[in-house]
Design an enzyme around this catalytic site. Structure first.
Site, PDB file in Angstrom:
ATOM      1  N   SER A 268       0.830  -1.195   0.000  1.00 20.02           N
ATOM      2  CA  SER A 268       0.000   0.000   0.000  1.00 20.02           C
ATOM      3  C   SER A 268       0.870   1.252   0.000  1.00 20.02           C
ATOM      4  O   SER A 268       1.708   1.421  -0.889  1.00 20.02           O
ATOM      5  CB  SER A 268      -0.954  -0.049   1.208  1.00 20.02           C
ATOM      6  OG  SER A 268      -1.983   0.895   1.091  1.00 20.02           O
ATOM      7  N   ASP A 324      -8.600  -5.628  -5.848  1.00 22.00           N
ATOM      8  CA  ASP A 324      -8.146  -4.565  -4.943  1.00 22.00           C
ATOM      9  C   ASP A 324      -8.258  -3.208  -5.645  1.00 22.00           C
ATOM     10  O   ASP A 324      -7.770  -3.033  -6.776  1.00 22.00           O
ATOM     11  CB  ASP A 324      -6.699  -4.835  -4.526  1.00 22.00           C
ATOM     12  CG  ASP A 324      -6.220  -3.907  -3.419  1.00 22.00           C
ATOM     13  OD1 ASP A 324      -7.025  -3.089  -2.927  1.00 22.00           O
ATOM     14  OD2 ASP A 324      -5.026  -4.004  -3.049  1.00 22.00           O
ATOM     15  N   HIS A 379      -7.420  -6.103   0.064  1.00 19.20           N
ATOM     16  CA  HIS A 379      -6.184  -5.310   0.163  1.00 19.20           C
ATOM     17  C   HIS A 379      -5.190  -5.881   1.168  1.00 19.20           C
ATOM     18  O   HIS A 379      -4.057  -5.406   1.256  1.00 19.20           O
ATOM     19  CB  HIS A 379      -6.544  -3.868   0.541  1.00 19.20           C
ATOM     20  CG  HIS A 379      -5.404  -2.905   0.435  1.00 19.20           C
ATOM     21  ND1 HIS A 379      -4.647  -2.766  -0.712  1.00 19.20           N
ATOM     22  CD2 HIS A 379      -4.876  -2.027   1.336  1.00 19.20           C
ATOM     23  CE1 HIS A 379      -3.718  -1.841  -0.514  1.00 19.20           C
ATOM     24  NE2 HIS A 379      -3.834  -1.387   0.721  1.00 19.20           N
TER      25      HIS A 379
END
Length: 480
Positions: A268, A324, A379
């Site tokens: 991320s 995602d 995620h």
């Protein structure tokens, strides 16, 4: 009574159906708890199998696995040696979450729960043969609203400005021999602190580099470069901390005549910081083999950034889960897809572009995962690692020989199918951080003194060989 009535044909059809259903319920539960098969694999049989494949020597293949040829012919089908290395670096990335203190009622909220000398031991990652040499701290210069502050006990907080952002580690002698070089790893944590979420909402591109053509997202750059003399942990920025350590390690091991590589990983926001880190390292250390392996990373900058990273020789592998949403941002509309119109519009310097090669995996390929909409689960790093472990090639079914522990997927989400009977969000401190004191009262557990963050302890680092000698001398001193 209902069953007896049914046998005597003294009940209505409705009563008969109810009776049959009730009588079958116990049998359904007993059968389900004994063995439940998903596909061709009985998951209870996996409990007695290893959670990973044996280590293999990759000394003569490490350049290909590190991306020297952009992983050509290694991704589809996914090379088994590369798969194992991707999972290894993914676990280094996951460690930045597992060791992070999320407790808003803790005075150490935002720090690492363990000191760097025992981080991998506590998380079961010492099996990989790396030693942590330095922790990285980051801060934000944005004024964060009061309701977004990370801790509810700011007056006693270990730091009002900084958060633990990751670490630098280096392979030991045995691992270096197996992988064919001395590998320096930098693992960046993803977004968890409120100030970082606030930064991620910034959507302005700032110039980076000497020419100013390459531009990166303002919030990412701010976290990477912010510092303040009034703070305890960020008198130097995350950028300065990590580059000082990398330069020191490269100089030390190259001075011994060793081959050295730099592998930067993150999930991320951590994947975005990994790219900024790689850009800076490639500029400061030309000729060093630099690879980035990111998981669920967003777009970071414009096409000029992508081109400059390519020119500097940085190799980037982006692992992406198809479902995602984070890798689609920023620039859901204004992105690399506009390249097809360059002949008409010209190249826009403010359009976001992804960097490197993509390995895409699909939640629907796994029989162990729920296929409903689950933003958090899609995620999660552990979802990524599960899917990589089970990926063979595009369109193929989930690998029957995948060994990674299924329960890990539900550490911080609820992605596993209910038949597996793995609790949701099961990874948490015992009793949520409470323990009984000598009086039998439940109180907040105190940290070991050696795990309390200290800016002094992070200011000086040693190479692993020197650190081991120092620790032995320190132990002798304490015993005497």
């Amino acid at each position: 009574m209902a069953i007896k009535a049914y046998r005597n044909q003294k009940t209505s059809r409705k009563s008969t159906l109810v009776a049959n259903s009730l009588s079958n319920l116990p049998h359904l539960h007993i059968q389900g708890s004994a063995r439940k098969s998903l596909g061709d694999v009985c998951f209870e049989e996996k409990h007695d199998t290893p959670t990973e494949s044996p280590k293999e020597d990759i000394a003569d293949k490490w350049r290909d696995i590190h991306g020297c040829s952009d992983w050509n012919n290694l991704l589809d089908p996914l090379n088994r040696l590369l798969r194992r290395e991707i999972v290894k670096y993914g676990e280094f990335s996951q460690a930045t979450y597992d060791a992070f203190d999320f407790d808003s009622l803790s005075e150490y909220c935002g720090s690492c729960k363990y000191n760097r000398h025992k981080l991998f031991e506590k998380l079961g990652l010492d099996k990989h043969g790396y030693t942590v040499s330095k922790y990285i701290y980051a801060m934000s210069h944005l004024e964060v609203p009061r309701w977004l502050e990370k801790s509810r006990v700011l007056e006693n907080s270990w730091s009002k400005d900084s958060n633990w952002m990751g670490y630098v580690a280096v392979s030991d002698d045995d691992e270096s021999k197996r992988i064919g070089r001395r590998d320096i790893v930098i693992a960046w944590r993803g977004t968890v602190a409120p100030s970082e979420w606030y930064e991620d909402l910034q959507r302005k591109l700032d110039p980076i580099g000497p020419h100013g053509e390459a531009k990166v997202e303002h919030g990412f750059l701010n976290i990477y470069t912010s510092k303040s003399d009034t703070t305890r942990y960020n008198k130097s920025s995350a950028s300065e901390q990590v580059m000082e350590e990398v330069k020191r390690l490269v100089q030390f091991y190259k001075g011994k005549g060793e081959e050295v590589s730099l592998t930067i990983t993150g999930h991320s926001l951590g994947g975005a910081l990994a790219l900024l880190n790689a850009y800076e390292a490639a500029s400061a250390l030309p000729g060093l083999s630099i690879g980035v392996i990111s998981f669920g990373a967003p777009r970071v900058g414009n096409v000029a950034l992508r081109n400059e990273l390519h020119q500097k020789g940085v190799k980037t592998l982006r692992v992406v889960v198809k479902q995602d949403l984070v890798p689609r941002m920023p620039g859901i509309v204004l992105n690399e897809g506009l390249q097809r119109f360059d002949g008409i519009t010209g190249s826009f310097e403010w359009v976001y572009h992804h960097v490197g090669v993509e390995l895409k995996v699909d939640v629907r390929s796994s029989p162990y995962l729920k296929h409903g909409f689950n933003l958090l689960g899609f995620h999660s790093v552990e979802t990524y690692l599960h899917l990589v472990d089970g990926f063979h090639c595009s369109g193929s079914t989930f690998r029957s020989k995948a060994r990674r522990d299924l329960a890990l997927v539900n550490k911080a989400c609820d992605m596993l199918v209910d038949e597996l009977r793995i609790p949701h969000f099961w990874y948490q401190p015992a009793n949520k951080g409470l323990e009984r004191n000598s009086r039998g009262r439940w109180v907040k557990a105190k940290r070991d003194p050696e795990d309390i963050p200290s800016p002094i302890g992070e200011g000086h680092t040693l190479v692993p060989e020197m650190q081991n000698k120092f620790e032995r001398l320190e132990a002798l001193y304490v015993c005497s």
